[in-house]
Design an enzyme around this catalytic site. Structure first.
Site, PDB file in Angstrom:
ATOM      1  N   THR A 137       1.080  -1.062  -0.011  1.00 13.62           N
ATOM      2  CA  THR A 137       0.003  -0.166   0.205  1.00 13.62           C
ATOM      3  C   THR A 137       0.649   1.375   0.150  1.00 13.62           C
ATOM      4  O   THR A 137       2.098   1.072   0.573  1.00 13.62           O
ATOM      5  CB  THR A 137      -1.056  -0.067   1.108  1.00 13.62           C
ATOM      6  OG1 THR A 137      -1.382   1.152   1.519  1.00 13.62           O
ATOM      7  CG2 THR A 137      -0.192  -0.299   2.411  1.00 13.62           C
ATOM      8  N   ASP A 138       0.421   2.479  -0.480  1.00 11.91           N
ATOM      9  CA  ASP A 138       1.083   3.635  -0.349  1.00 11.91           C
ATOM     10  C   ASP A 138       1.438   4.184   1.045  1.00 11.91           C
ATOM     11  O   ASP A 138       2.263   4.875   1.355  1.00 11.91           O
ATOM     12  CB  ASP A 138       0.332   4.613  -1.314  1.00 11.91           C
ATOM     13  CG  ASP A 138      -1.094   5.119  -0.759  1.00 11.91           C
ATOM     14  OD1 ASP A 138      -1.674   4.239   0.181  1.00 11.91           O
ATOM     15  OD2 ASP A 138      -1.974   5.923  -1.504  1.00 11.91           O
ATOM     16  N   GLU A 139       0.187   3.599   1.982  1.00 12.02           N
ATOM     17  CA  GLU A 139       0.562   3.916   3.308  1.00 12.02           C
ATOM     18  C   GLU A 139       2.004   3.742   3.893  1.00 12.02           C
ATOM     19  O   GLU A 139       2.183   4.387   5.067  1.00 12.02           O
ATOM     20  CB  GLU A 139      -0.691   3.441   4.291  1.00 12.02           C
ATOM     21  CG  GLU A 139      -1.868   3.658   3.496  1.00 12.02           C
ATOM     22  CD  GLU A 139      -3.097   3.704   4.471  1.00 12.02           C
ATOM     23  OE1 GLU A 139      -2.989   3.688   5.809  1.00 12.02           O
ATOM     24  OE2 GLU A 139      -4.361   3.827   3.811  1.00 12.02           O
ATOM     25  N   TYR A 165      -1.288  -0.427  11.222  1.00 11.40           N
ATOM     26  CA  TYR A 165      -1.757  -0.747   9.997  1.00 11.40           C
ATOM     27  C   TYR A 165      -0.572  -0.621   8.862  1.00 11.40           C
ATOM     28  O   TYR A 165       0.095  -1.875   8.525  1.00 11.40           O
ATOM     29  CB  TYR A 165      -2.850  -0.438   9.366  1.00 11.40           C
ATOM     30  CG  TYR A 165      -3.018  -0.872   7.823  1.00 11.40           C
ATOM     31  CD1 TYR A 165      -3.262  -1.999   7.310  1.00 11.40           C
ATOM     32  CD2 TYR A 165      -2.947   0.129   6.854  1.00 11.40           C
ATOM     33  CE1 TYR A 165      -3.557  -2.463   6.037  1.00 11.40           C
ATOM     34  CE2 TYR A 165      -3.265  -0.252   5.514  1.00 11.40           C
ATOM     35  CZ  TYR A 165      -3.315  -1.458   5.063  1.00 11.40           C
ATOM     36  OH  TYR A 165      -3.401  -1.681   3.603  1.00 11.40           O
ATOM     37  N   LYS A 169       2.217  -3.606   7.259  1.00 16.08           N
ATOM     38  CA  LYS A 169       2.392  -3.854   5.928  1.00 16.08           C
ATOM     39  C   LYS A 169       3.986  -3.534   5.401  1.00 16.08           C
ATOM     40  O   LYS A 169       4.447  -4.323   4.673  1.00 16.08           O
ATOM     41  CB  LYS A 169       1.425  -2.802   5.148  1.00 16.08           C
ATOM     42  CG  LYS A 169       0.127  -3.174   4.917  1.00 16.08           C
ATOM     43  CD  LYS A 169      -0.427  -4.620   4.712  1.00 16.08           C
ATOM     44  CE  LYS A 169      -0.256  -4.456   2.953  1.00 16.08           C
ATOM     45  NZ  LYS A 169      -0.565  -5.896   2.541  1.00 16.08           N
TER      46      LYS A 169
HETATM   47  P1  NAD Z   1     -10.042  -6.823   2.962  1.00 14.00           P
HETATM   48  O1  NAD Z   1     -10.107  -6.523   4.307  1.00 14.00           O
HETATM   49  O2  NAD Z   1     -11.431  -6.305   2.238  1.00 14.00           O
HETATM   50  O3  NAD Z   1      -9.877  -8.489   2.659  1.00 14.00           O
HETATM   51  C1  NAD Z   1      -8.826  -8.875   3.211  1.00 14.00           C
HETATM   52  C2  NAD Z   1      -9.086 -10.454   3.001  1.00 14.00           C
HETATM   53  O4  NAD Z   1      -7.866 -11.189   3.622  1.00 14.00           O
HETATM   54  C3  NAD Z   1     -10.337 -11.009   3.547  1.00 14.00           C
HETATM   55  O5  NAD Z   1     -10.899 -11.880   2.684  1.00 14.00           O
HETATM   56  C4  NAD Z   1      -9.741 -11.804   4.985  1.00 14.00           C
HETATM   57  O6  NAD Z   1     -10.556 -12.733   5.197  1.00 14.00           O
HETATM   58  C5  NAD Z   1      -8.430 -12.198   4.556  1.00 14.00           C
HETATM   59  N1  NAD Z   1      -7.169 -12.520   5.569  1.00 14.00           N
HETATM   60  C6  NAD Z   1      -7.180 -11.697   6.500  1.00 14.00           C
HETATM   61  N2  NAD Z   1      -6.301 -12.271   7.260  1.00 14.00           N
HETATM   62  C7  NAD Z   1      -6.023 -13.378   6.769  1.00 14.00           C
HETATM   63  C8  NAD Z   1      -4.964 -14.579   7.299  1.00 14.00           C
HETATM   64  N3  NAD Z   1      -4.110 -14.440   8.320  1.00 14.00           N
HETATM   65  N4  NAD Z   1      -4.722 -15.715   6.248  1.00 14.00           N
HETATM   66  C9  NAD Z   1      -5.915 -15.807   5.222  1.00 14.00           C
HETATM   67  N5  NAD Z   1      -6.585 -14.734   4.841  1.00 14.00           N
HETATM   68  C10 NAD Z   1      -6.548 -13.720   5.703  1.00 14.00           C
HETATM   69  O7  NAD Z   1      -9.074  -5.720   2.183  1.00 14.00           O
HETATM   70  P2  NAD Z   1      -8.667  -5.332   0.877  1.00 14.00           P
HETATM   71  O8  NAD Z   1      -9.175  -3.761   0.867  1.00 14.00           O
HETATM   72  O9  NAD Z   1      -9.325  -6.240  -0.322  1.00 14.00           O
HETATM   73  O10 NAD Z   1      -7.215  -5.288   0.739  1.00 14.00           O
HETATM   74  C11 NAD Z   1      -6.323  -6.427   0.015  1.00 14.00           C
HETATM   75  C12 NAD Z   1      -4.860  -6.304   0.171  1.00 14.00           C
HETATM   76  O11 NAD Z   1      -4.812  -4.931  -0.800  1.00 14.00           O
HETATM   77  C13 NAD Z   1      -4.344  -6.007   1.398  1.00 14.00           C
HETATM   78  O12 NAD Z   1      -3.093  -6.534   1.551  1.00 14.00           O
HETATM   79  C14 NAD Z   1      -4.340  -4.290   1.575  1.00 14.00           C
HETATM   80  O13 NAD Z   1      -2.920  -3.909   2.423  1.00 14.00           O
HETATM   81  C15 NAD Z   1      -4.083  -4.068  -0.079  1.00 14.00           C
HETATM   82  N6  NAD Z   1      -4.318  -2.372  -0.402  1.00 14.00           N
HETATM   83  C16 NAD Z   1      -5.682  -2.276  -0.089  1.00 14.00           C
HETATM   84  C17 NAD Z   1      -6.055  -0.996  -0.482  1.00 14.00           C
HETATM   85  C18 NAD Z   1      -7.437  -0.315  -0.143  1.00 14.00           C
HETATM   86  O14 NAD Z   1      -7.829   0.798  -0.709  1.00 14.00           O
HETATM   87  N7  NAD Z   1      -8.343  -1.263  -0.106  1.00 14.00           N
HETATM   88  C19 NAD Z   1      -5.027  -0.078  -1.173  1.00 14.00           C
HETATM   89  C20 NAD Z   1      -3.863  -0.460  -1.166  1.00 14.00           C
HETATM   90  C21 NAD Z   1      -3.414  -1.766  -0.781  1.00 14.00           C
HETATM   91  O1  TDX Z   2     -15.582   7.048   8.933  1.00 20.94           O
HETATM   92  C1  TDX Z   2     -14.641   7.384   8.282  1.00 20.94           C
HETATM   93  N1  TDX Z   2     -14.552   8.822   8.202  1.00 20.94           N
HETATM   94  C2  TDX Z   2     -13.477   9.404   7.690  1.00 20.94           C
HETATM   95  O2  TDX Z   2     -13.726  10.752   7.480  1.00 20.94           O
HETATM   96  C3  TDX Z   2     -14.045   6.627   7.692  1.00 20.94           C
HETATM   97  C4  TDX Z   2     -13.852   5.173   7.764  1.00 20.94           C
HETATM   98  C5  TDX Z   2     -12.767   7.114   7.108  1.00 20.94           C
HETATM   99  N2  TDX Z   2     -12.664   8.569   7.030  1.00 20.94           N
HETATM  100  C6  TDX Z   2     -11.645   9.109   6.383  1.00 20.94           C
HETATM  101  C7  TDX Z   2     -10.273   8.456   7.103  1.00 20.94           C
HETATM  102  C8  TDX Z   2      -9.281   8.572   5.648  1.00 20.94           C
HETATM  103  O3  TDX Z   2      -8.714   9.992   5.691  1.00 20.94           O
HETATM  104  O4  TDX Z   2     -11.502   8.955   5.040  1.00 20.94           O
HETATM  105  C9  TDX Z   2     -10.349   8.415   4.374  1.00 20.94           C
HETATM  106  C10 TDX Z   2     -10.264   7.153   3.895  1.00 20.94           C
HETATM  107  O5  TDX Z   2     -10.471   6.375   5.042  1.00 20.94           O
HETATM  108  P1  TDX Z   2     -10.549   4.781   4.901  1.00 20.94           P
HETATM  109  O6  TDX Z   2     -11.491   4.346   3.910  1.00 20.94           O
HETATM  110  O7  TDX Z   2     -10.664   4.179   6.181  1.00 20.94           O
HETATM  111  O8  TDX Z   2      -9.117   4.343   4.145  1.00 20.94           O
HETATM  112  P2  TDX Z   2      -7.561   4.562   4.530  1.00 20.94           P
HETATM  113  O9  TDX Z   2      -7.514   4.834   5.991  1.00 20.94           O
HETATM  114  O10 TDX Z   2      -7.063   5.919   3.630  1.00 20.94           O
HETATM  115  O11 TDX Z   2      -6.839   3.286   3.956  1.00 20.94           O
HETATM  116  C11 TDX Z   2      -7.128   2.653   2.832  1.00 20.94           C
HETATM  117  O12 TDX Z   2      -6.375   2.985   1.759  1.00 20.94           O
HETATM  118  C12 TDX Z   2      -5.146   2.347   1.929  1.00 20.94           C
HETATM  119  C13 TDX Z   2      -7.242   1.178   3.076  1.00 20.94           C
HETATM  120  O13 TDX Z   2      -8.332   0.836   4.197  1.00 20.94           O
HETATM  121  C14 TDX Z   2      -5.970   0.461   3.395  1.00 20.94           C
HETATM  122  O14 TDX Z   2      -6.045  -0.839   3.507  1.00 20.94           O
HETATM  123  C15 TDX Z   2      -5.284   0.696   1.897  1.00 20.94           C
HETATM  124  O15 TDX Z   2      -3.843   0.382   2.237  1.00 20.94           O
END
Ligand code: NAD
Ligand code: TDX
Length: 352
Positions: A137-139, A165, A169
């Site tokens: 992730t970019d985070e 988090y 990562k």
């Molecule tokens: P999500 O929480 O929706 O899905 C995560 C999945 O991983 C779930 O199905 C969960 O059951 C499974 N999981 C968790 N722990 C596990 C374990 N120990 N063994 C096997 N399975 C397990 O998350 P997402 O948003 O789909 O993110 C997927 C990946 O992409 C993550 O690695 C996250 O860090 C990365 N990512 C997410 C975003 C975003 O905006 N959502 C952005 C950049 C990177």
């Molecule tokens: O209730 C809320 N109110 C609010 O203002 C929530 C849940 C979030 N926010 C803000 C916090 C963040 O600045 O919105 C922005 C986005 O929040 P999230 O949806 O929780 O995402 P973020 O924390 O940016 O992280 C996401 O992007 C990078 C994913 O959850 C991560 O898994 C990924 O790595």
């Protein structure tokens, strides 16, 4: 081209979109989805593909070394896409333990399986380890200032994670780097910005806000909503991951982003407009602890070297389509919000 992918975390948001994306883009490819089905893993996300001959589900934890050894060590996969993770920043602030276990230690378990495969292969006793893409992730880069928009995260930006988090990562990122450097394993890393699209767990800001508005509830905006995120449609992310798996250079890191920076207030106003609601539906709530100000990705490397660029993230059309998906798929998120989606799990896989 890869033939059989082991996808970890395929029952989550990005994982389930990745399965659909790959089956459409590469109809001949098989996917085995290894998922522990934590709270964010929802088998209903892929219910329509359960009987597809190309798809197999294995319930398991990436931290279960003997299971990972049996599964990956079998040699049936020529690619591993590692997405399984604890993914929600707010939960990591409440309790970092599950994040370190899944995101850092879980990644190490997978890498150690590859290392053992490599040793056996060199002794002529087994198949070579598969290519492995770590979806990060970019985070991990930390936070950029709001004032200077010229600053972007590049692949050379030092890792400065600020939340439990992102720290967990970044632990995975460091291990991937180390196992490539030390053992020469075929490992690659992607670092993507915020994703949006269908099947996102309604704890994340877009599905939370959209579904709250459908339910007639206010949306909880942290602080004054000044924080900036770079939004990318999930299918663009899936395409980037597939591109890196197929054509990335071993050991490299690729940033993935939408060049689509929005403050949370801008995002909230856009959602309110799409949903036909007024600003009175915003409830300003206490800010997230340690809330990163701004994420912004320089994705020029993956464009220049692998020819990938976003094509599905155009704003506000892509956001409108996503909002519409949640309007049209009320049953899906109502079952998630009420907890009823676990019943499906219990029926299919027994009690937890
Ligand atoms: P999500 O929480 O929706 O899905 C995560 C999945 O991983 C779930 O199905 C969960 O059951 C499974 N999981 C968790 N722990 C596990 C374990 N120990 N063994 C096997 N399975 C397990 O998350 P997402 O948003 O789909 O993110 C997927 C990946 O992409 C993550 O690695 C996250 O860090 C990365 N990512 C997410 C975003 C975003 O905006 N959502 C952005 C950049 C990177
Ligand atoms: O209730 C809320 N109110 C609010 O203002 C929530 C849940 C979030 N926010 C803000 C916090 C963040 O600045 O919105 C922005 C986005 O929040 P999230 O949806 O929780 O995402 P973020 O924390 O940016 O992280 C996401 O992007 C990078 C994913 O959850 C991560 O898994 C990924 O790595």
């Amino acid at each position: 081209m890869v033939k059989h992918i082991l996808l970890t975390g395929g029952s989550g948001f990005i994982g389930s979109n990745f399965v659909r994306f790959v089956f459409n883009a590469r109809p001949g490819v098989k996917i085995t989805n290894l998922d522990a089905l934590t709270y964010s893993g929802n088998p209903e996300n892929l219910a329509d593909l359960e009987h597809d001959a190309r798809y197999r589900f294995v319930k398991g934890d990436i931290g279960d070394a003997p299971l990972m050894e049996r599964l990956i060590g079998s040699g049936e996969f020529d690619g591993v896409v590692h997405m399984a993770a604890e993914s929600h920043v707010d939960r990591s602030i409440m309790d970092a333990g599950p994040f370190v276990r899944a995101n850092t230690l879980g990644t190490q378990v997978l890498l150690d399986v590859l290392r053992r495969m490599q040793v056996r292969h060199k002794e002529g006793k087994g198949p070579p380890p598969p290519r492995f893409v770590y979806v990060s992730t970019d985070e991990v880069y930390g936070s950029l200032p709001l004032e200077d928009k010229s600053q972007l995260f590049t692949e050379e930006t030092p890792l400065q994670p600020n939340s439990p988090y992102s720290a967990s990562k970044a632990g995975g990122d460091c291990l991937v780097r180390a196992y490539h450097h030390t053992f020469g394993l075929d490992l690659l890393t992607t670092r993507c910005s915020n994703n949006f699209g269908p099947y996102q767990f309604p704890e994340k800001v877009i599905p939370l806000f959209v579904t709250n508005l459908i339910e007639g509830k206010q949306v909880p905006l942290y602080g004054v909503g000044a924080n900036v995120r770079d939004w990318l449609h999930v299918e663009d992310h899936c395409e980037a991951v597939l591109t890196v798996l197929e054509r990335g250079v071993s050991g490299e890191v690729y940033n993935v982003g939408g060049n689509n920076e929005r403050s949370n207030l801008e995002l909230t106003h856009a959602i309110l407009a799409i949903m036909g609601k007024g600003k009175d539906m915003i409830r300003n709530v206490e800010d997230r602890l340690g809330h990163d100000l701004r994420y912004a990705i320089d994705a020029s490397k993956i464009k220049r070297e692998l020819g990938w660029q976003p094509t599905r993230s155009a704003w506000p059309k892509a956001l409108e389509a996503t909002c519409r998906w949640y309007v049209d798929n009320r049953k899906w998120w109502e079952r998630v919000k009420s907890g009823a989606y676990r019943e499906y799990y219990e029926r299919q896989y027994g009690t937890r």
